[in-house]
Design a protein around this motif. Structure first.
Motif, PDB file in Angstrom:
ATOM      1  N   MET A 426      37.083  47.559  14.023  1.00 40.44           N
ATOM      2  CA  MET A 426      37.365  48.787  13.261  1.00 40.44           C
ATOM      3  C   MET A 426      36.373  49.665  13.223  1.00 40.44           C
ATOM      4  O   MET A 426      36.587  50.985  12.707  1.00 40.44           O
ATOM      5  N   ASN A 427      35.156  49.540  13.692  1.00 37.70           N
ATOM      6  CA  ASN A 427      34.125  50.565  13.541  1.00 37.70           C
ATOM      7  C   ASN A 427      34.624  51.632  14.702  1.00 37.70           C
ATOM      8  O   ASN A 427      34.827  51.300  16.000  1.00 37.70           O
ATOM      9  N   PRO A 428      34.569  52.861  14.455  1.00 40.75           N
ATOM     10  CA  PRO A 428      34.962  54.148  15.211  1.00 40.75           C
ATOM     11  C   PRO A 428      34.327  54.038  16.511  1.00 40.75           C
ATOM     12  O   PRO A 428      34.887  54.706  17.381  1.00 40.75           O
ATOM     13  N   LEU A 429      32.963  53.433  16.776  1.00 40.33           N
ATOM     14  CA  LEU A 429      32.279  53.720  17.600  1.00 40.33           C
ATOM     15  C   LEU A 429      32.613  52.276  18.821  1.00 40.33           C
ATOM     16  O   LEU A 429      31.835  52.267  20.014  1.00 40.33           O
ATOM     17  N   VAL A 430      33.381  51.416  18.408  1.00 42.67           N
ATOM     18  CA  VAL A 430      33.969  50.402  19.277  1.00 42.67           C
ATOM     19  C   VAL A 430      35.290  50.559  19.417  1.00 42.67           C
ATOM     20  O   VAL A 430      35.854  50.742  20.431  1.00 42.67           O
ATOM     21  N   ASN A 431      36.215  50.519  18.207  1.00 41.27           N
ATOM     22  CA  ASN A 431      37.745  50.882  18.270  1.00 41.27           C
ATOM     23  C   ASN A 431      38.370  50.143  19.458  1.00 41.27           C
ATOM     24  O   ASN A 431      39.104  50.754  20.313  1.00 41.27           O
ATOM     25  N   SER A 432      38.158  48.896  19.774  1.00 43.85           N
ATOM     26  CA  SER A 432      38.642  48.180  20.593  1.00 43.85           C
ATOM     27  C   SER A 432      38.723  46.636  20.358  1.00 43.85           C
ATOM     28  O   SER A 432      37.447  46.142  20.073  1.00 43.85           O
ATOM     29  N   TRP A 433      39.760  45.795  20.258  1.00 40.00           N
ATOM     30  CA  TRP A 433      39.692  44.562  19.927  1.00 40.00           C
ATOM     31  C   TRP A 433      38.990  43.628  21.041  1.00 40.00           C
ATOM     32  O   TRP A 433      38.148  42.915  20.682  1.00 40.00           O
ATOM     33  N   SER A 434      39.396  44.126  22.312  1.00 38.61           N
ATOM     34  CA  SER A 434      38.940  43.167  23.492  1.00 38.61           C
ATOM     35  C   SER A 434      37.324  43.428  23.614  1.00 38.61           C
ATOM     36  O   SER A 434      36.625  42.487  23.871  1.00 38.61           O
ATOM     37  N   VAL A 435      36.869  44.683  23.526  1.00 36.66           N
ATOM     38  CA  VAL A 435      35.399  45.014  23.334  1.00 36.66           C
ATOM     39  C   VAL A 435      34.719  44.274  22.309  1.00 36.66           C
ATOM     40  O   VAL A 435      33.799  43.749  22.410  1.00 36.66           O
ATOM     41  N   ALA A 436      35.553  44.018  21.190  1.00 37.73           N
ATOM     42  CA  ALA A 436      34.748  43.700  19.738  1.00 37.73           C
ATOM     43  C   ALA A 436      34.732  41.918  20.172  1.00 37.73           C
ATOM     44  O   ALA A 436      33.646  41.617  19.654  1.00 37.73           O
ATOM     45  N   ARG A 437      35.606  41.342  20.879  1.00 33.85           N
ATOM     46  CA  ARG A 437      35.662  40.151  21.077  1.00 33.85           C
ATOM     47  C   ARG A 437      34.595  39.750  21.864  1.00 33.85           C
ATOM     48  O   ARG A 437      33.792  38.840  21.830  1.00 33.85           O
ATOM     49  N   LYS A 438      34.236  40.525  23.049  1.00 30.62           N
ATOM     50  CA  LYS A 438      33.224  40.471  23.701  1.00 30.62           C
ATOM     51  C   LYS A 438      31.702  40.781  22.968  1.00 30.62           C
ATOM     52  O   LYS A 438      30.849  39.867  23.217  1.00 30.62           O
ATOM     53  N   LEU A 439      31.617  41.438  22.184  1.00 27.16           N
ATOM     54  CA  LEU A 439      30.517  41.990  21.391  1.00 27.16           C
ATOM     55  C   LEU A 439      30.199  40.503  20.429  1.00 27.16           C
ATOM     56  O   LEU A 439      29.005  40.066  20.285  1.00 27.16           O
ATOM     57  N   GLU A 440      31.115  40.071  19.935  1.00 29.36           N
ATOM     58  CA  GLU A 440      31.089  38.864  18.965  1.00 29.36           C
ATOM     59  C   GLU A 440      30.627  37.669  19.835  1.00 29.36           C
ATOM     60  O   GLU A 440      29.547  37.045  19.202  1.00 29.36           O
ATOM     61  N   GLU A 441      30.904  37.451  20.748  1.00 29.57           N
ATOM     62  CA  GLU A 441      30.542  36.320  21.610  1.00 29.57           C
ATOM     63  C   GLU A 441      28.710  36.535  21.952  1.00 29.57           C
ATOM     64  O   GLU A 441      28.136  35.670  21.938  1.00 29.57           O
ATOM     65  N   GLU A 442      28.620  37.734  22.537  1.00 33.33           N
ATOM     66  CA  GLU A 442      27.084  38.218  22.923  1.00 33.33           C
ATOM     67  C   GLU A 442      26.358  38.077  21.612  1.00 33.33           C
ATOM     68  O   GLU A 442      25.185  37.416  21.651  1.00 33.33           O
ATOM     69  N   PHE A 443      26.681  38.428  20.393  1.00 32.39           N
ATOM     70  CA  PHE A 443      25.992  38.613  19.225  1.00 32.39           C
ATOM     71  C   PHE A 443      25.644  37.068  18.693  1.00 32.39           C
ATOM     72  O   PHE A 443      24.719  36.548  18.176  1.00 32.39           O
ATOM     73  N   TYR A 444      26.817  36.235  18.781  1.00 25.53           N
ATOM     74  CA  TYR A 444      26.778  34.966  18.294  1.00 25.53           C
ATOM     75  C   TYR A 444      25.748  34.008  18.969  1.00 25.53           C
ATOM     76  O   TYR A 444      24.845  33.451  18.727  1.00 25.53           O
ATOM     77  N   ASN A 445      25.981  34.397  20.473  1.00 28.51           N
ATOM     78  CA  ASN A 445      25.085  33.502  21.464  1.00 28.51           C
ATOM     79  C   ASN A 445      23.713  33.867  21.156  1.00 28.51           C
ATOM     80  O   ASN A 445      22.875  32.922  21.447  1.00 28.51           O
ATOM     81  N   ALA A 446      23.435  35.067  20.914  1.00 31.16           N
ATOM     82  CA  ALA A 446      21.898  35.540  20.859  1.00 31.16           C
ATOM     83  C   ALA A 446      21.324  34.929  19.706  1.00 31.16           C
ATOM     84  O   ALA A 446      20.170  34.943  19.431  1.00 31.16           O
ATOM     85  N   ARG A 447      22.196  34.549  18.477  1.00 32.41           N
ATOM     86  CA  ARG A 447      21.582  33.921  17.380  1.00 32.41           C
ATOM     87  C   ARG A 447      21.576  32.422  17.289  1.00 32.41           C
ATOM     88  O   ARG A 447      20.857  32.084  16.534  1.00 32.41           O
ATOM     89  N   SER A 448      22.333  31.825  18.572  1.00 30.68           N
ATOM     90  CA  SER A 448      22.229  30.443  18.400  1.00 30.68           C
ATOM     91  C   SER A 448      21.085  29.783  18.850  1.00 30.68           C
ATOM     92  O   SER A 448      20.212  30.441  19.726  1.00 30.68           O
TER      93      SER A 448
END
Length: 448
Positions: A426-448
């Motif tokens: 939903m963020n206008p500077l992302v605006n893509s489900w597939s990009v958001a999915r990739k970001l979620e994985e990267e952010f989650y792995n960085a915090r693990s």
């Protein structure tokens, strides 16, 4: 009265204390307690704060606390200024976003979500402590992304929370300087969200001059907030923009500049702070506090003079030599907070730009939504200006970003990874489900 600073080892604390020295008697403040989980850094910043007080021959008491409970017990005002995960977490966020082809800026960009995901759970834990040990205290949230974080705290039932950002006040200060008037002779009206706002009115000594300013290319080019924008975009909008609208107005240009730069802003800040703390750690601050203070001020100057240079391609502003650098006059976040306290204690009040509950200010948002708007702050309370109808493109962007913020909070507090993806999309500077999915994985792995 007492102010507690949670995250007191932050580099801006020294400037905060210096600004407070000009007004602590008027505001009836006699103590500032500092707490931070980084004890080594707190010791260094604490010594610099104490020296600034001693240097000015003032009697403001600075105390360093081992626990949050000890810092906030009996306090009247609480400042929250956290960077959970440290500077390197920002570096990781920005690089993860760039690897996905989007802007990672730590407030408006995808990095803002990751920062909020680290910050909100920690701040909610702190708020439970505040509720127990200082139930009547006002909380001033400096932690970014300020609007999103403040929304999360108020949604959790903490009503005495005000989000603070220095961008609007700094813009007004520089406008007054450029127009040759005192700040109190210039009225500047902002509406929107944090880092997503517009100036809808500028009155110089009571006379409306906004239309003149938006068509004055020399004025626009003289202001660092506006010179990064295409002047045609400003003219056609008929309003002056918050500097962070650059990421929305010129997204592809910002991304190109960042990708072509040697370092991201986060990497530049990390290097500056590491070098500063390395030098300060090697000094005997008690033996030569002035040398330590000048070292601190030099690196803060390096930091501030390079602001927005990576993203905009604008040249870094020149540096003054170390040795006789002045301490900035308490502007920024601290200045806004102190103005707010002064307003709360006065009948006459002050007009300030704050992140507060909407209360009908923008009639297309819920009353409890956090907005960043001009308010009248006085002993009678905080009253946001009512704006009525605003341009459709502003309303659309505000609605979209507010929906992103509220979806983000729900995803963060429930720890729902599917909702995280949809929030990022939903963020206008992302605006893509597939990009958001990739970001979620990267952010989650960085915090693990």
């Amino acid at each position: 009265m007492k102010i507690a600073v949670i995250g007191g080892a932050g580099v801006r604390t020294v400037i905060f204390i210096n600004g407070l020295l000009r007004r602590y008697k008027k505001l009836n403040i006699d103590e500032v307690s500092l707490f931070d989980i980084n004890k080594e850094k707190l010791d260094i910043i604490g010594k610099l704060c104490m020296y600034v007080v001693e240097r000015e021959k003032k009697d403001l008491r600075i105390t360093l606390c081992d626990t949050c409970e000890g810092a906030v017990a009996g306090t009247d005002y609480i400042v929250t200024t956290l960077r959970v995960g440290g500077d390197h977490s920002r570096v990781q966020d920005e690089r993860a976003a760039l690897n996905a082809g989007v802007i990672g800026q730590e407030t408006t960009g995808a990095g803002g979500f990751s920062m909020a995901a680290r910050t909100i759970p920690v701040l909610l834990d702190y708020c439970r402590i505040f509720q127990k040990y200082a139930p009547d205290a006002w909380i001033f949230n400096f932690s970014n992304p300020s609007g999103l974080v403040t929304q999360a705290l108020t949604q959790a039932g903490y009503d005495k929370v005000i989000g603070i950002c220095d961008a609007p006040s700094a813009t007004k200060f520089r406008m007054a300087e450029r127009l040759g008037v005192e700040e109190d002779e210039l009225y500047v009206e902002f509406f929107g969200l944090n880092h997503l706002s517009w100036i809808s009115s500028v009155k110089k000594k009571g006379k409306e001059i906004l239309s003149e300013l938006v068509n004055d290319e020399i004025f626009l080019d003289s202001m660092q907030e506006f010179k990064t924008m295409d002047p045609e975009a400003i003219r056609s909008s008929k309003m002056l923009p918050n500097e962070y609208l650059y990421y929305y107005y010129h997204r592809e240009k910002a991304l190109e500049h960042i990708l072509n730069s040697e370092n991201t802003r986060g990497e530049a800040i990390e290097k500056i702070n590491q070098q500063m703390m390395k030098e300060l750690s090697g000094m005997d601050i008690n033996a030569d506090p002035e040398e330590a203070l000048q070292t601190f001020l030099y690196y803060m100057q390096v930091r501030e003079n390079s602001y927005m240079s990576v993203e905009s391609g604008v040249s870094v502003r020149p540096l003054l030599e170390k040795g006789k650098l002045p301490i900035p006059e308490g502007m920024g976040y601290a200045g806004v907070m102190l103005d707010c306290i002064e307003g709360m204690q006065s009948e006459e009040g002050k007009y300030l730009v704050l992140c507060i509950k909407n209360q009908g200010s923008l009639n297309f948002l819920d009353n409890d939504d956090i907005v960043e708007v001009t308010c009248k702050v006085s002993s009678r309370g905080i009253e946001p200006v009512k704006f009525g109808k605003i341009p459709l493109y502003c309303e659309n962007l505000i609605r979209t970003v507010k929906s992103y913020e509220k979806c983000s909070i729900e995803a963060i507090v429930t720890n729902d990874r599917e909702k995280v993806v949809w929030a990022l999309a939903m963020n206008p500077l992302v605006n893509s489900w597939s990009v958001a999915r990739k970001l979620e994985e990267e952010f989650y792995n960085a915090r693990s």
